[in-house]
Design a protein around this motif. Structure first.
Motif, PDB file in Angstrom:
ATOM      1  N   ASP A   1       0.829  -1.217   0.000  1.00 30.70           N
ATOM      2  CA  ASP A   1       0.000   0.000   0.000  1.00 30.70           C
ATOM      3  C   ASP A   1       0.856   1.257   0.000  1.00 30.70           C
ATOM      4  O   ASP A   1       0.434   2.300  -0.505  1.00 30.70           O
TER       5      ASP A   1
ATOM      6  N   TYR B   1      -2.628   6.836   4.538  1.00 35.61           N
ATOM      7  CA  TYR B   1      -3.442   5.877   3.783  1.00 35.61           C
ATOM      8  C   TYR B   1      -3.097   4.424   4.113  1.00 35.61           C
ATOM      9  O   TYR B   1      -3.812   3.509   3.712  1.00 35.61           O
TER      10      TYR B   1
ATOM     11  N   TYR C   1      -5.463   1.446   8.283  1.00 36.61           N
ATOM     12  CA  TYR C   1      -5.763   0.014   8.411  1.00 36.61           C
ATOM     13  C   TYR C   1      -5.090  -0.623   9.619  1.00 36.61           C
ATOM     14  O   TYR C   1      -5.193  -1.832   9.828  1.00 36.61           O
TER      15      TYR C   1
ATOM     16  N   GLU D   1       1.929  -3.264   3.963  1.00 36.16           N
ATOM     17  CA  GLU D   1       0.654  -3.741   3.407  1.00 36.16           C
ATOM     18  C   GLU D   1      -0.334  -3.890   4.553  1.00 36.16           C
ATOM     19  O   GLU D   1      -0.099  -4.677   5.478  1.00 36.16           O
TER      20      GLU D   1
ATOM     21  N   ILE E   1      -5.915  -7.067   4.586  1.00 40.17           N
ATOM     22  CA  ILE E   1      -6.993  -7.003   3.585  1.00 40.17           C
ATOM     23  C   ILE E   1      -8.382  -7.048   4.228  1.00 40.17           C
ATOM     24  O   ILE E   1      -9.351  -6.522   3.667  1.00 40.17           O
TER      25      ILE E   1
ATOM     26  N   LYS F   1      -9.610  -3.630   4.620  1.00 38.46           N
ATOM     27  CA  LYS F   1      -9.970  -2.983   3.345  1.00 38.46           C
ATOM     28  C   LYS F   1     -11.379  -3.394   2.918  1.00 38.46           C
ATOM     29  O   LYS F   1     -12.157  -2.584   2.429  1.00 38.46           O
ATOM     30  N   TYR F   2     -11.721  -4.672   3.125  1.00 39.10           N
ATOM     31  CA  TYR F   2     -13.071  -5.121   2.767  1.00 39.10           C
ATOM     32  C   TYR F   2     -14.116  -4.494   3.693  1.00 39.10           C
ATOM     33  O   TYR F   2     -15.181  -4.059   3.243  1.00 39.10           O
TER      34      TYR F   2
ATOM     35  N   GLU G   1     -13.897  -1.667   5.239  1.00 40.51           N
ATOM     36  CA  GLU G   1     -14.011  -0.261   4.831  1.00 40.51           C
ATOM     37  C   GLU G   1     -14.895  -0.128   3.595  1.00 40.51           C
ATOM     38  O   GLU G   1     -15.769   0.732   3.515  1.00 40.51           O
ATOM     39  N   LYS G   2     -14.676  -1.005   2.618  1.00 47.29           N
ATOM     40  CA  LYS G   2     -15.450  -0.940   1.371  1.00 47.29           C
ATOM     41  C   LYS G   2     -16.934  -1.138   1.649  1.00 47.29           C
ATOM     42  O   LYS G   2     -17.777  -0.393   1.164  1.00 47.29           O
TER      43      LYS G   2
END
Ligand SMILES: Cc1nc2c(=O)[nH]c(=O)nc-2n(C[C@H](O)[C@H](O)[C@H](O)CO)c1C
Length: 170
Positions: free
Chosen positions: A52, A76, A80, A132, A135, A138-139, A141-142
């Motif tokens: 990232d 950014y 996470y 990194e 993940i 990230k999901y 957050e989405k």
């Protein structure tokens, strides 16, 4: 493939986002890991290899049992990071021991095995590292930011903060 190694092509995106694009990259040690096999035990978290952003070693202190290493992270990536969550540094799955959101810095405790087997031992304060985020974050957050686009058959969103909390994601 070469007799004693391999050649990989780095795309412009990879050179932009990772330490591979830095002038000082030549002759550095790299960490290598074979792919996870489906069905095998997971020793850390899901490291995708999709860096990232670049962070920096702030300080490293040897204790009786480990090396406590403090890193800075760009915002950014920092978004996470959670205490006791996971992060990949130079592709190494590590547990976040502490996180200071104001300073955008976090600490990991590096055990002797990891220190001996990876290039973490070669870092100096100021050294850059590939970061990194997990993940899973990230999901989450989405789903949380995508409004009503994810609907169940009745037109309602089935991913709600309550749903995530009940299933251990928050
Ligand atoms: C989840 C995890 N956390 C840590 C940690 O907090 N500190 C540490 O030193 N090692 C951890 N490891 C193991 C390393 O990922 C592993 O030792 C290296 O990748 C070398 O194989 C793992 C798998």
């Amino acid at each position: 493939m070469l007799n004693n190694g391999f050649v990989a092509t780095a795309s412009p995106e990879t050179l932009r986002k990772t330490t591979l694009g830095e002038d000082s990259i030549s002759a550095q040690h790299v960490n290598l890991e074979t792919s996870l096999r489906v069905g095998s035990k997971i020793g850390g978290h899901f490291v995708m290899g999709h860096v990232d952003g670049i962070g920096h070693l702030v300080a490293a202190e040897q204790t009786a049992t480990s090396w406590e290493m403090t890193f800075s992270a760009p915002s950014y990536v920092a978004q996470y990071i959670v205490p006791k969550g996971s992060i990949a540094i130079n592709g190494i799955s590590l547990t976040v021991a502490e996180y200071n959101p104001e300073a955008m810095q976090f600490q990991v405790a590096v055990i002797p095995l990891t220190y001996a087997e990876t290039n973490l031992s070669q870092l100096q304060p100021g050294s850059s590292v590939n970061l990194e985020g997990d993940i899973l974050g990230k999901y989450v957050e989405k789903f949380l930011t995508s409004g009503n686009k994810h609907q169940n058959k009745d037109g309602g969103s089935f991913i709600t903060p309550n749903f995530l909390a009940e299933n251990g994601y928050l």
